[in-house]
Write a protein that holds these residues in place. Structure first.
Motif, PDB file in Angstrom:
ATOM      1  N   PHE A  70       0.850  -1.087  -0.022  1.00 33.87           N
ATOM      2  CA  PHE A  70       0.041  -0.089  -0.205  1.00 33.87           C
ATOM      3  C   PHE A  70       1.005   1.374   0.104  1.00 33.87           C
ATOM      4  CE2 PHE A  70      -2.492  -3.193   2.537  1.00 33.87           C
ATOM      5  CZ  PHE A  70      -3.604  -3.337   1.492  1.00 33.87           C
ATOM      6  N   PRO A 121       0.038 -11.142  15.382  1.00 31.31           N
ATOM      7  CA  PRO A 121      -0.266  -9.927  16.153  1.00 31.31           C
ATOM      8  C   PRO A 121      -1.120  -8.878  15.277  1.00 31.31           C
ATOM      9  CG  PRO A 121       2.110 -10.555  16.193  1.00 31.31           C
ATOM     10  CD  PRO A 121       1.512 -11.316  15.206  1.00 31.31           C
ATOM     11  N   GLY A 151      -1.784  -6.273  12.871  1.00 33.71           N
ATOM     12  CA  GLY A 151      -1.012  -5.832  11.506  1.00 33.71           C
ATOM     13  C   GLY A 151      -0.274  -6.497  10.950  1.00 33.71           C
ATOM     14  N   ALA A 152      -0.490  -8.023  11.300  1.00 35.24           N
ATOM     15  CA  ALA A 152       0.442  -8.906  10.724  1.00 35.24           C
ATOM     16  C   ALA A 152       0.290  -8.974   9.182  1.00 35.24           C
ATOM     17  CB  ALA A 152       0.238 -10.242  11.614  1.00 35.24           C
ATOM     18  N   LYS A 195      -3.008 -10.452   8.264  1.00 36.95           N
ATOM     19  CA  LYS A 195      -3.900 -11.570   8.192  1.00 36.95           C
ATOM     20  C   LYS A 195      -5.325 -11.234   7.332  1.00 36.95           C
ATOM     21  CE  LYS A 195      -4.780 -11.751  12.368  1.00 36.95           C
ATOM     22  NZ  LYS A 195      -3.629 -10.660  13.083  1.00 36.95           N
ATOM     23  N   THR A 196      -5.978 -10.068   7.553  1.00 36.24           N
ATOM     24  CA  THR A 196      -7.067  -9.587   6.890  1.00 36.24           C
ATOM     25  C   THR A 196      -6.575  -9.325   5.383  1.00 36.24           C
ATOM     26  OG1 THR A 196      -7.929  -8.843   8.863  1.00 36.24           O
ATOM     27  CG2 THR A 196      -9.178  -7.963   6.714  1.00 36.24           C
ATOM     28  N   THR A 197      -5.288  -8.693   5.162  1.00 39.76           N
ATOM     29  CA  THR A 197      -4.981  -8.324   3.804  1.00 39.76           C
ATOM     30  C   THR A 197      -4.647  -9.636   3.033  1.00 39.76           C
ATOM     31  OG1 THR A 197      -3.964  -6.447   4.867  1.00 39.76           O
ATOM     32  CG2 THR A 197      -3.124  -7.187   2.664  1.00 39.76           C
ATOM     33  N   GLN A 240     -15.311  -9.121   9.695  1.00 36.25           N
ATOM     34  CA  GLN A 240     -15.228  -8.793  11.032  1.00 36.25           C
ATOM     35  C   GLN A 240     -16.516  -8.249  11.580  1.00 36.25           C
ATOM     36  OE1 GLN A 240     -11.784  -6.792  12.284  1.00 36.25           O
ATOM     37  NE2 GLN A 240     -10.475  -8.415  12.014  1.00 36.25           N
ATOM     38  N   HIS A 262      -7.883 -14.458  17.207  1.00 32.20           N
ATOM     39  CA  HIS A 262      -7.066 -13.985  18.267  1.00 32.20           C
ATOM     40  C   HIS A 262      -6.989 -14.628  19.684  1.00 32.20           C
ATOM     41  CE1 HIS A 262      -5.319 -10.178  16.565  1.00 32.20           C
ATOM     42  NE2 HIS A 262      -6.251 -10.080  16.141  1.00 32.20           N
TER      43      HIS A 262
HETATM   44  N1  LIG Z   1      -5.794  -0.232   2.264  1.00 31.69           N
HETATM   45  C1  LIG Z   1      -4.733  -0.173   3.183  1.00 31.69           C
HETATM   46  N2  LIG Z   1      -4.180   0.849   3.011  1.00 31.69           N
HETATM   47  C2  LIG Z   1      -2.931   1.008   3.846  1.00 31.69           C
HETATM   48  N3  LIG Z   1      -2.467   0.310   4.679  1.00 31.69           N
HETATM   49  C3  LIG Z   1      -3.357  -0.849   5.031  1.00 31.69           C
HETATM   50  C4  LIG Z   1      -4.511  -0.926   4.087  1.00 31.69           C
HETATM   51  N4  LIG Z   1      -4.906  -2.321   4.411  1.00 31.69           N
HETATM   52  C5  LIG Z   1      -4.330  -2.858   5.473  1.00 31.69           C
HETATM   53  N5  LIG Z   1      -3.107  -1.852   5.703  1.00 31.69           N
HETATM   54  C6  LIG Z   1      -2.098  -1.965   6.621  1.00 31.69           C
HETATM   55  O1  LIG Z   1      -1.735  -3.195   6.462  1.00 31.69           O
HETATM   56  C7  LIG Z   1      -1.258  -3.872   7.951  1.00 31.69           C
HETATM   57  C8  LIG Z   1      -1.663  -5.385   7.695  1.00 31.69           C
HETATM   58  O2  LIG Z   1      -3.122  -5.118   8.088  1.00 31.69           O
HETATM   59  P1  LIG Z   1      -4.139  -6.168   8.348  1.00 31.69           P
HETATM   60  O3  LIG Z   1      -5.623  -5.627   8.623  1.00 31.69           O
HETATM   61  O4  LIG Z   1      -4.146  -7.301   7.133  1.00 31.69           O
HETATM   62  O5  LIG Z   1      -3.516  -7.050   9.553  1.00 31.69           O
HETATM   63  P2  LIG Z   1      -4.172  -8.012  10.467  1.00 31.69           P
HETATM   64  O6  LIG Z   1      -3.075  -8.996  10.752  1.00 31.69           O
HETATM   65  O7  LIG Z   1      -5.481  -8.549   9.965  1.00 31.69           O
HETATM   66  O8  LIG Z   1      -4.412  -7.267  12.063  1.00 31.69           O
HETATM   67  P3  LIG Z   1      -5.755  -7.391  12.934  1.00 31.69           P
HETATM   68  O9  LIG Z   1      -5.441  -8.411  13.947  1.00 31.69           O
HETATM   69  O10 LIG Z   1      -5.414  -6.016  13.538  1.00 31.69           O
HETATM   70  O11 LIG Z   1      -7.021  -7.355  11.946  1.00 31.69           O
HETATM   71  C9  LIG Z   1      -1.628  -2.982   8.927  1.00 31.69           C
HETATM   72  O12 LIG Z   1      -0.442  -2.200   9.143  1.00 31.69           O
HETATM   73  C10 LIG Z   1      -2.379  -2.100   8.238  1.00 31.69           C
HETATM   74  O13 LIG Z   1      -2.380  -0.814   8.789  1.00 31.69           O
END
Ligand SMILES: Nc1ncnc2c1ncn2[C@@H]1O[C@H](COP(=O)(O)OP(=O)(O)OP(=O)(O)O)[C@@H](O)[C@H]1O
Length: 248
Positions: free
Chosen positions: A13, A37, A39-40, A42-44, A85, A199
């Motif tokens: 990004f 943790p 921001g790892a 996972k959702t991305t 979520q 989590h």
């Molecule tokens: N559209 C976006 N633009 C910029 N940064 C993004 C975007 N989507 C996610 N991020 C960043 O990518 C990183 C991974 O986010 P993600 O939501 O995938 O983490 P996660 O492991 O699912 O965390 P959580 O357990 O908090 O849901 C984070 O630092 C988030 O801020």
């Protein structure tokens, strides 16, 4: 047999790398937990598998077909379903109508308008499967938090996915609801491939078989629960902390 094959997947990004050269395979009939943790990534990762986020580089192959440039809609039809979520049920429709609509997703708009007023024949079975038969005619908006999650799972199953991606399915649930959800996911995994982002460490210990740990956009490790739990790197970044400490 491999159902999902992710190779060298990177998602950026702007200047930020959210997924950094990920390799991941999922076999048919696997129940895989994805932890890491905040921001790892996972959702991305789930967003990228389902076409919501485009890969910067790398390939995602599902059942032998490349998904990279496919739309979210195409990917659902290809057999990948997900929950979010936040809940996506129609609160002013009954529980049965929500599942009926989900089961009709393959119909064209004109077919939807002309479809018979009788519910899809699979609706009762799907509600039975997730334990919502007593609530068949209740408005979805009146369900408890846990029951809504089960309704969403029934709606996913109505679309006959081969791969289900569930984002924190037990967040906010009572202990009894968590147990029912764990048992439900175990049953579903008998004939689907299921990925659970979670989590909740207690839930993980009870129901996880294979666990993949993401950290700062990379796969930190992967293996059965005991192997992952005993990995000092995992203890350091994740398992050594309580679930509360890993929350934002
Ligand atoms: N559209 C976006 N633009 C910029 N940064 C993004 C975007 N989507 C996610 N991020 C960043 O990518 C990183 C991974 O986010 P993600 O939501 O995938 O983490 P996660 O492991 O699912 O965390 P959580 O357990 O908090 O849901 C984070 O630092 C988030 O801020």
């Amino acid at each position: 047999m491999t159902l999902l094959d992710i190779r060298d997947l990177t998602v950026t990004f702007g200047a930020f790398t959210a997924l950094d050269h990920i390799d991941l395979t999922l076999d048919h009939g696997e129940l895989r937990f994805l932890i890491g943790p905040n921001g790892a990534g996972k959702t991305t990762l789930i967003d990228t598998i389902t076409g919501r986020t485009r890969p910067t580089s790398g390939t995602i192959t599902f059942n032998g077909h490349t998904l990279n440039k496919r739309s979210e809609h195409h990917i659902v039809r290809a057999g990948i379903g997900r929950t979010f979520q936040t809940s996506v049920v129609f609160e002013h429709l009954t529980v049965a109508d929500n599942v009926d609509l989900a089961a009709s997703f393959r119909l064209r708009p004109w077919q939807l308008l002309r479809r018979p007023r009788t519910p899809h024949p699979e609706v009762p079975d799907l509600l039975e499967r997730v334990g919502l038969t007593p609530h068949t005619h209740a408005l979805a908006g009146t369900l408890s938090h846990g029951q809504r999650q089960w309704l969403e799972i029934a709606m996913l199953l109505a679309q006959h996915p081969r791969l289900l991606l569930l984002d924190e399915p037990v967040a906010g649930m009572s202990a009894a609801e968590r147990t029912r959800t764990g048992e439900l996911l175990t049953r579903i995994a008998a004939d689907h491939t299921v990925v659970v982002i979670e989590h909740d460490m207690d839930f993980l210990r009870r129901y996880a078989r294979q666990v993949t740990v993401l950290h700062e956009g990379r796969i930190l490790t992967h293996g059965d629960l005991a192997t992952v739990q005993n990995d000092p790197r995992v203890q350091e970044v994740y398992l050594g902390r309580t679930p509360q400490e890993t929350r934002p």
